[in-house]
Design a protein around this motif. Structure first.
Motif, PDB file in Angstrom:
ATOM      1  N   LEU A  43      32.323  29.907  49.129  1.00  0.00           N
ATOM      2  CA  LEU A  43      32.097  31.290  48.718  1.00  0.00           C
ATOM      3  C   LEU A  43      32.957  32.223  49.548  1.00  0.00           C
ATOM      4  N   ALA A  69      32.507  30.416  44.408  1.00  0.00           N
ATOM      5  CA  ALA A  69      31.903  31.699  44.039  1.00  0.00           C
ATOM      6  C   ALA A  69      32.579  32.861  44.741  1.00  0.00           C
ATOM      7  N   ALA A  99      23.801  31.893  45.753  1.00  0.00           N
ATOM      8  CA  ALA A  99      24.837  30.867  45.691  1.00  0.00           C
ATOM      9  C   ALA A  99      24.256  29.481  45.953  1.00  0.00           C
ATOM     10  N   CYS A 105      38.036  37.824  44.828  1.00  0.00           N
ATOM     11  CA  CYS A 105      36.774  38.556  44.958  1.00  0.00           C
ATOM     12  C   CYS A 105      37.077  40.019  45.226  1.00  0.00           C
ATOM     13  N   LEU A 108      23.122  37.332  48.149  1.00  0.00           N
ATOM     14  CA  LEU A 108      24.141  36.635  47.358  1.00  0.00           C
ATOM     15  C   LEU A 108      24.352  35.213  47.876  1.00  0.00           C
ATOM     16  N   ALA A 147      31.493  36.620  45.849  1.00  0.00           N
ATOM     17  CA  ALA A 147      30.349  37.511  46.053  1.00  0.00           C
ATOM     18  C   ALA A 147      30.844  38.947  45.910  1.00  0.00           C
ATOM     19  N   LEU A 196      27.147  37.774  41.749  1.00  0.00           N
ATOM     20  CA  LEU A 196      27.725  36.517  42.197  1.00  0.00           C
ATOM     21  C   LEU A 196      28.427  35.880  41.010  1.00  0.00           C
TER      22      LEU A 196
END
Length: 282
Positions: free
Chosen positions: A42, A8, A34, A219, A30, A10, A254
């Motif tokens: 993440l 993931a 998750a 991200c 977040l 964030a 997310l």
């Protein structure tokens, strides 16, 4: 048996000076989301706990930097540990040997797997258009000295922060050192040229994935911060260079995606760069 892993990005929002509590609360939320989605790895975006202060000259810059023992960083590491989420945690690091644009890596048990400091520090002249603030990172950050990979969540990752992604040599080194996933915390804005900046966003992300047969987890920050408009569009790219998940351009969110790590070895057999490359000529 497939080596599936839910990863993931964030994608947090822009913040103003002194807004640490708000962005910290958002980061904790977040991480909780998750956990609900079964995420095992993440990352947050580059310098997500501060405004992107490097787009201006500010002699009082030390207030944006943290030691790795700062209570906010400790609380986020602890939250990830409780959820058993491996964490890539970027922040402006104040260390004994200088100020760095860093991302520390923690495994699912909350142990430090390693630390990465941005190696390619940019400086751009401002342009005349709206939002053309330029970049003054060289005033604030010393460059990192290492390209290392880290074992977390059943795989091996490399980290590249924002401008680092534009240097294919560094991505190749990480792939040669075993990285199956390149994690890229970024703070990319449109500056003064919305169309051009938006159009080139995915090019290096897809290229680094394709040319190394690796996943890319990018991200980015989202939202407006003064004259700076962050693009968002956090992204997961597979080892064939295909975008498999993409976030929006307006709101924090997310972005989670399931990846199959076996796709890495498949891609590298079909495109055997490790066999055919010629470092003796480069």
């Amino acid at each position: 048996m497939a080596r599936n892993l839910i990863v993931a990005a964030a994608q947090t929002g822009s913040i103003e000076d002194g807004d640490l509590r708000t962005i910290t609360d958002s980061a904790h939320a977040l991480l909780d989301e998750a956990a609900r989605q079964g995420v095992r790895l993440l990352t947050f975006c580059e310098l997500f706990l501060t405004p992107f202060f490097a787009n201006r000259l500010d002699e009082d810059f030390d207030r944006y930097f943290m030691q790795d023992t700062h209570e906010v960083l400790v609380s986020l590491r602890e939250k990830a540990r409780r959820h058993r989420i491996a964490l890539v945690l970027p922040f402006a690091e104040r260390a004994a040997d200088g100020w760095f644009n860093s991302a520390f890596v923690y495994d699912e048990d909350g142990r430090e797997a390693g630390r990465y400091r941005k190696t390619h520090i940019p400086a751009y002249f401002p342009t005349e258009g709206p939002g053309g603030t330029g970049s003054f990172e060289k005033f604030y950050f010393s460059p990192g000295l290492k390209l290392e990979t880290f074992a977390v969540a059943g795989t091996r990752i490399g980290v590249q922060i924002c401008n680092d992604r534009l240097y294919p040599e560094a991505s190749r080194v990480l792939a040669l050192r075993g990285a199956e996933l390149l994690v890229m915390p970024i703070s990319f804005s449109t500056y003064a040229d919305l169309v051009q900046r938006a159009s080139i966003w995915e090019i290096p992300l897809r290229a680094r994935a394709y040319e190394n047969g690796a996943y890319v987890l990018a991200c980015n920050r989202v939202g407006t911060e003064g004259e700076r408009r962050h693009l968002g569009r956090s992204m997961v790219v597979d080892p064939r260079g295909m975008v498999i998940a993409e976030a929006g351009t307006i709101e924090p969110q997310l972005l989670a995606a399931q990846i199959d790590l076996d796709a890495v070895s498949i891609a590298r057999r079909k495109f055997p760069w490790w066999r055919d490359r010629r470092p003796d000529l480069y």
